[in-house]
Design a protein around this motif. Structure first.
Motif, PDB file in Angstrom:
ATOM      1  N   ASN A 169       0.822  -1.210   0.000  1.00 23.11           N
ATOM      2  CA  ASN A 169       0.000   0.000   0.000  1.00 23.11           C
ATOM      3  C   ASN A 169       0.852   1.255   0.000  1.00 23.11           C
ATOM      4  N   SER A 170       0.431   2.228  -0.789  1.00 17.90           N
ATOM      5  CA  SER A 170       1.108   3.522  -0.846  1.00 17.90           C
ATOM      6  C   SER A 170       0.097   4.530  -1.374  1.00 17.90           C
ATOM      7  N   SER A 171       0.557   5.671  -1.786  1.00 21.76           N
ATOM      8  CA  SER A 171      -0.346   6.649  -2.386  1.00 21.76           C
ATOM      9  C   SER A 171      -0.654   6.255  -3.826  1.00 21.76           C
ATOM     10  N   GLU A 172      -1.736   6.815  -4.356  1.00 24.42           N
ATOM     11  CA  GLU A 172      -2.067   6.574  -5.759  1.00 24.42           C
ATOM     12  C   GLU A 172      -0.932   7.038  -6.671  1.00 24.42           C
ATOM     13  N   ALA A 173      -0.325   8.180  -6.335  1.00 24.84           N
ATOM     14  CA  ALA A 173       0.764   8.713  -7.158  1.00 24.84           C
ATOM     15  C   ALA A 173       1.959   7.768  -7.165  1.00 24.84           C
ATOM     16  N   ALA A 174       2.303   7.226  -5.994  1.00 29.61           N
ATOM     17  CA  ALA A 174       3.438   6.302  -5.923  1.00 29.61           C
ATOM     18  C   ALA A 174       3.137   5.015  -6.675  1.00 29.61           C
ATOM     19  N   MET A 175       1.915   4.515  -6.541  1.00 27.55           N
ATOM     20  CA  MET A 175       1.525   3.304  -7.266  1.00 27.55           C
ATOM     21  C   MET A 175       1.644   3.516  -8.765  1.00 27.55           C
ATOM     22  N   MET A 176       1.140   4.649  -9.265  1.00 25.99           N
ATOM     23  CA  MET A 176       1.166   4.890 -10.702  1.00 25.99           C
ATOM     24  C   MET A 176       2.573   5.164 -11.212  1.00 25.99           C
ATOM     25  N   ALA A 177       3.440   5.719 -10.375  1.00 29.30           N
ATOM     26  CA  ALA A 177       4.836   5.919 -10.780  1.00 29.30           C
ATOM     27  C   ALA A 177       5.525   4.569 -10.976  1.00 29.30           C
ATOM     28  N   ALA A 178       5.271   3.641 -10.060  1.00 23.98           N
ATOM     29  CA  ALA A 178       5.840   2.295 -10.187  1.00 23.98           C
ATOM     30  C   ALA A 178       5.262   1.591 -11.408  1.00 23.98           C
ATOM     31  N   PHE A 179       3.960   1.803 -11.620  1.00 25.63           N
ATOM     32  CA  PHE A 179       3.329   1.182 -12.793  1.00 25.63           C
ATOM     33  C   PHE A 179       3.938   1.725 -14.082  1.00 25.63           C
ATOM     34  N   ASP A 180       4.121   3.025 -14.165  1.00 25.75           N
ATOM     35  CA  ASP A 180       4.671   3.630 -15.376  1.00 25.75           C
ATOM     36  C   ASP A 180       6.069   3.087 -15.674  1.00 25.75           C
ATOM     37  N   SER A 181       6.884   2.964 -14.644  1.00 21.03           N
ATOM     38  CA  SER A 181       8.237   2.444 -14.834  1.00 21.03           C
ATOM     39  C   SER A 181       8.204   1.023 -15.380  1.00 21.03           C
ATOM     40  N   ALA A 182       7.338   0.183 -14.820  1.00 19.83           N
ATOM     41  CA  ALA A 182       7.217  -1.195 -15.302  1.00 19.83           C
ATOM     42  C   ALA A 182       6.670  -1.230 -16.723  1.00 19.83           C
ATOM     43  N   TYR A 183       5.703  -0.385 -17.014  1.00 15.86           N
ATOM     44  CA  TYR A 183       5.062  -0.375 -18.326  1.00 15.86           C
ATOM     45  C   TYR A 183       6.055   0.011 -19.420  1.00 15.86           C
ATOM     46  N   VAL A 184       6.846   1.032 -19.152  1.00 15.86           N
ATOM     47  CA  VAL A 184       7.832   1.489 -20.140  1.00 15.86           C
ATOM     48  C   VAL A 184       8.800   0.369 -20.498  1.00 15.86           C
TER      49      VAL A 184
END
Length: 289
Positions: A169-184
């Protein structure tokens, strides 16, 4: 025949429906901190103030306070009520005092989401592929704050499906930052998400099928108001009843706001880029009774 004065000519050209716009144009719109709620409230504030002369106040309150204030007449409208399940408990005590109007978004979603390139389609498949979803050294589902409803549902999903993954669990912003890195980097990642959300406009995503129905069924988003609002402002009532958005349009609005970091400027830019759609919402004729 004498020529009409310019003032009389201007009046003659005003559509009949315009006379049904509320004479008192002060309007309080109740909002909360959901991204889509802030996005559409600011969009309508801009349209109604800059093009129709309304004075719009956005009142950001908790859900309980929103329904109470609207029932008391202190808030005129709110752009978002999820039915038939999510917001029914908030609506029920005030059903005689509030009016739920037409739907503007169909098919909300809630659940576990992966990039479309990930080669699984259901939550149970996470069991055999858990190691592929490693995050910071362990198989994990990335989520938002632990007190959120979706976090609790994800704990339930882990238990019911006996998933060998833990929720981070973290903030929505932190979750989406991790997601973006994985997606790229086209890496495997699974996150808790909901729609409408700006991510669905930015990435190619899919929900993992939930055969046990842990995350519930799709719902519909309506706008709602104090009970006598439609008689006070029939024009705006008809305009909002004709307003519809989908994942592309709403997701795009939220994505622009996310990119600019400003809901006002983001909404204004989106309006400018989608003028034909906006004009269709506004082009209504209301018959006087």
């Amino acid at each position: 025949m004498k020529k009409l004065s310019s003032a009389l000519l201007a009046l003659a050209l005003i559509p009949a429906s315009q006379s049904l716009i509320a004479q008192d144009k002060h309007l309080t719109i109740g909002t909360n901190n959901w991204a889509e709620n802030i996005a559409v409230a600011n969009m309508w504030k801009i349209l109604l103030e800059e093009e129709y002369g309304y004075d719009i106040e956005l009142s950001n309150v908790s859900k309980n306070a929103l329904y109470t204030a609207m029932a008391q007449g202190d808030i005129d409208i709110s752009m978002e009520i999820w039915l038939p399940i999510t917001d029914q408990p908030f609506l029920e005590p005030y059903e005689d005092d509030l009016a739920v109007h037409d739907a503007w978004y169909h098919g909300t979603g809630l659940g576990l989401v992966v990039p479309s390139y990930v080669d699984i389609d259901t939550i149970p498949e996470l069991t055999e592929r858990a190691d592929a979803f490693e995050y910071q050294g362990r198989p994990a589902i990335l989520g938002i704050d632990s007190g959120s409803a979706i976090a609790g549902l994800t704990d339930d999903a882990i238990e019911h499906y006996e998933l060998p993954l833990s929720q981070v669990n973290s903030s929505e912003a932190a979750m989406m930052a991790a997601f973006d890195s994985a997606y790229v980097n086209e890496e495997f990642i699974v996150v808790t998400l909901w729609s409408p959300h700006w991510a669905f406009a930015e990435y190619d995503l899919k929900y993992l099928e939930d055969p046990q129905g842990i995350y519930g069924e799709d719902e519909t988003i309506y706008w709602f108001s104090r009970g006598d609002f439609a008689s006070d402002d029939p024009w705006l009532t008809e305009v909002l009843n004709g307003w519809h958005m989908d994942d592309d349009s709403l997701g795009g609005l939220m994505a622009v706001i996310e990119e600019l970091g400003d809901p006002v400027e983001g909404a204004r830019q989106w309006i400018d880029n989608h003028r034909d759609m906006v004009d269709e919402w506004l082009a209504v004729e209301v018959e006087a009774h």
